[in-house]
Design a protein around this motif. Structure first.
Motif, PDB file in Angstrom:
ATOM      1  N   PRO A   4       0.830  -1.318  -0.087  1.00  0.00           N
ATOM      2  CA  PRO A   4       0.023   0.026   0.032  1.00  0.00           C
ATOM      3  C   PRO A   4       0.672   1.381   0.009  1.00  0.00           C
ATOM      4  N   LYS A   5       1.883   1.199   0.762  1.00  0.00           N
ATOM      5  CA  LYS A   5       2.677   2.528   0.851  1.00  0.00           C
ATOM      6  C   LYS A   5       3.535   2.710  -0.609  1.00  0.00           C
ATOM      7  N   PHE A   6       3.742   1.512  -1.165  1.00  0.00           N
ATOM      8  CA  PHE A   6       4.542   1.616  -2.474  1.00  0.00           C
ATOM      9  C   PHE A   6       3.320   2.196  -3.520  1.00  0.00           C
ATOM     10  N   ILE A   7       2.142   1.789  -3.363  1.00  0.00           N
ATOM     11  CA  ILE A   7       1.231   2.293  -4.478  1.00  0.00           C
ATOM     12  C   ILE A   7       0.943   3.406  -4.128  1.00  0.00           C
ATOM     13  N   ILE A   8       0.809   4.178  -3.221  1.00  0.00           N
ATOM     14  CA  ILE A   8       0.445   5.708  -2.728  1.00  0.00           C
ATOM     15  C   ILE A   8       1.536   6.242  -3.237  1.00  0.00           C
ATOM     16  N   GLY A   9       3.066   5.946  -2.939  1.00  0.00           N
ATOM     17  CA  GLY A   9       4.060   6.756  -3.508  1.00  0.00           C
ATOM     18  C   GLY A   9       4.079   6.685  -5.005  1.00  0.00           C
ATOM     19  N   MET A  10       3.851   5.646  -5.465  1.00  0.00           N
ATOM     20  CA  MET A  10       3.673   5.502  -7.197  1.00  0.00           C
ATOM     21  C   MET A  10       2.600   6.578  -7.706  1.00  0.00           C
ATOM     22  N   ILE A  11       1.619   6.648  -7.098  1.00  0.00           N
ATOM     23  CA  ILE A  11       0.512   7.259  -7.514  1.00  0.00           C
ATOM     24  C   ILE A  11       1.004   8.852  -7.305  1.00  0.00           C
ATOM     25  N   PHE A  12       1.456   9.185  -6.309  1.00  0.00           N
ATOM     26  CA  PHE A  12       2.171  10.595  -6.070  1.00  0.00           C
ATOM     27  C   PHE A  12       3.200  10.865  -7.017  1.00  0.00           C
ATOM     28  N   ALA A  13       4.077  10.129  -7.301  1.00  0.00           N
ATOM     29  CA  ALA A  13       5.162  10.186  -8.368  1.00  0.00           C
ATOM     30  C   ALA A  13       4.553  10.609  -9.779  1.00  0.00           C
ATOM     31  N   LEU A  14       3.428   9.718 -10.067  1.00  0.00           N
ATOM     32  CA  LEU A  14       3.047   9.726 -11.472  1.00  0.00           C
ATOM     33  C   LEU A  14       2.125  10.960 -11.511  1.00  0.00           C
ATOM     34  N   ALA A  15       1.686  11.441 -10.410  1.00  0.00           N
ATOM     35  CA  ALA A  15       0.857  12.754 -10.540  1.00  0.00           C
ATOM     36  C   ALA A  15       1.797  13.913 -10.714  1.00  0.00           C
ATOM     37  N   ILE A  16       3.129  13.733 -10.064  1.00  0.00           N
ATOM     38  CA  ILE A  16       3.880  14.745 -10.274  1.00  0.00           C
ATOM     39  C   ILE A  16       4.455  14.936 -11.487  1.00  0.00           C
ATOM     40  N   VAL A  17       4.861  13.669 -12.199  1.00  0.00           N
ATOM     41  CA  VAL A  17       5.148  13.642 -13.563  1.00  0.00           C
ATOM     42  C   VAL A  17       4.109  14.293 -14.590  1.00  0.00           C
ATOM     43  N   VAL A  18       2.774  13.986 -14.446  1.00  0.00           N
ATOM     44  CA  VAL A  18       1.697  14.341 -15.384  1.00  0.00           C
ATOM     45  C   VAL A  18       1.623  15.928 -15.032  1.00  0.00           C
ATOM     46  N   ALA A  19       1.643  16.353 -13.646  1.00  0.00           N
ATOM     47  CA  ALA A  19       1.786  17.821 -13.639  1.00  0.00           C
ATOM     48  C   ALA A  19       2.720  18.673 -14.221  1.00  0.00           C
ATOM     49  N   ALA A  35       4.577   9.374 -18.186  1.00  0.00           N
ATOM     50  CA  ALA A  35       3.629   8.653 -17.112  1.00  0.00           C
ATOM     51  C   ALA A  35       4.153   7.460 -17.226  1.00  0.00           C
ATOM     52  N   ILE A  36       3.785   6.676 -18.470  1.00  0.00           N
ATOM     53  CA  ILE A  36       4.193   5.152 -18.553  1.00  0.00           C
ATOM     54  C   ILE A  36       5.535   4.883 -18.450  1.00  0.00           C
ATOM     55  N   ALA A  37       6.515   5.773 -18.818  1.00  0.00           N
ATOM     56  CA  ALA A  37       7.982   5.513 -18.665  1.00  0.00           C
ATOM     57  C   ALA A  37       8.322   5.729 -17.034  1.00  0.00           C
ATOM     58  N   CYS A  38       7.699   6.649 -16.439  1.00  0.00           N
ATOM     59  CA  CYS A  38       8.001   6.700 -14.833  1.00  0.00           C
ATOM     60  C   CYS A  38       7.599   5.432 -14.074  1.00  0.00           C
ATOM     61  N   ALA A  39       6.088   4.816 -14.548  1.00  0.00           N
ATOM     62  CA  ALA A  39       5.688   3.927 -13.874  1.00  0.00           C
ATOM     63  C   ALA A  39       6.520   2.726 -13.972  1.00  0.00           C
ATOM     64  N   ILE A  40       7.146   2.310 -15.207  1.00  0.00           N
ATOM     65  CA  ILE A  40       8.059   1.286 -15.618  1.00  0.00           C
ATOM     66  C   ILE A  40       9.104   1.431 -14.872  1.00  0.00           C
ATOM     67  N   VAL A  41       9.810   2.379 -14.766  1.00  0.00           N
ATOM     68  CA  VAL A  41      10.976   2.807 -13.843  1.00  0.00           C
ATOM     69  C   VAL A  41      10.711   2.415 -12.512  1.00  0.00           C
ATOM     70  N   ILE A  42       9.567   3.051 -11.751  1.00  0.00           N
ATOM     71  CA  ILE A  42       9.321   2.614 -10.348  1.00  0.00           C
ATOM     72  C   ILE A  42       9.076   1.194 -10.112  1.00  0.00           C
ATOM     73  N   GLN A  43       8.422   0.555 -11.355  1.00  0.00           N
ATOM     74  CA  GLN A  43       8.055  -0.763 -11.052  1.00  0.00           C
ATOM     75  C   GLN A  43       9.315  -1.722 -10.875  1.00  0.00           C
ATOM     76  N   LEU A  44      10.180  -1.440 -12.029  1.00  0.00           N
ATOM     77  CA  LEU A  44      11.485  -2.041 -11.987  1.00  0.00           C
ATOM     78  C   LEU A  44      12.290  -1.902 -10.881  1.00  0.00           C
ATOM     79  N   GLY A  45      12.414  -0.660 -10.402  1.00  0.00           N
ATOM     80  CA  GLY A  45      13.126  -0.550  -9.130  1.00  0.00           C
ATOM     81  C   GLY A  45      12.582  -1.064  -8.114  1.00  0.00           C
ATOM     82  N   TYR A  46      11.102  -1.000  -7.813  1.00  0.00           N
ATOM     83  CA  TYR A  46      10.731  -1.867  -6.614  1.00  0.00           C
ATOM     84  C   TYR A  46      10.902  -3.312  -6.882  1.00  0.00           C
ATOM     85  N   PHE A  47      10.971  -3.986  -8.083  1.00  0.00           N
ATOM     86  CA  PHE A  47      10.920  -5.406  -8.298  1.00  0.00           C
ATOM     87  C   PHE A  47      12.473  -5.695  -7.615  1.00  0.00           C
ATOM     88  N   LEU A  48      13.600  -4.767  -8.234  1.00  0.00           N
ATOM     89  CA  LEU A  48      14.852  -5.271  -7.837  1.00  0.00           C
ATOM     90  C   LEU A  48      15.336  -5.016  -6.667  1.00  0.00           C
TER      91      LEU A  48
END
Length: 90
Positions: A4-19, A35-48
């Motif tokens: 849940p913390k990851f998802i909230i952080g990801m939403i905020f990061a994507l909102a900042i990129v969109v803004a 936004a898609i590139a940012c989401a991929i980078v965040i997901q990849l970082g979390y997975f690693l």
């Protein structure tokens, strides 16, 4: 980090990129691509990060776990252990 913390952080990061893209005057396609590139980078970082945490922990053999469980459930006293009124044999 919990999911849940990851998802909230990801939403905020994507909102900042969109803004940022909107304020930069980017087209809708460029904003979506950013936004898609940012989401991929965040997901990849979390997975690693999770992969590194799992890989760092050494697996415990089943025999070691079984021996510890047997010692915990045993009613025998350890060498030099004294029994008192506070401790039961169960």
């Amino acid at each position: 980090m919990s999911l849940p913390k990851f998802i909230i952080g990801m939403i905020f990061a994507l909102a900042i990129v969109v803004a940022w893209s909107y304020l930069d005057g980017a087209t809708l396609g460029a904003t979506l691509l950013r936004a898609i590139a940012c989401a991929i980078v965040i997901q990849l970082g979390y997975f690693l990060l999770v992969f590194a945490m799992v890989a760092r922990n050494t697996p415990t053999s089943a025999d070691k776990i079984r021996d510890v469980e047997r010692r915990l459930s045993s009613t025998e006293a350890a060498d030099g252990e004294k029994f008192s009124a506070r401790r039961s044999l169960h």
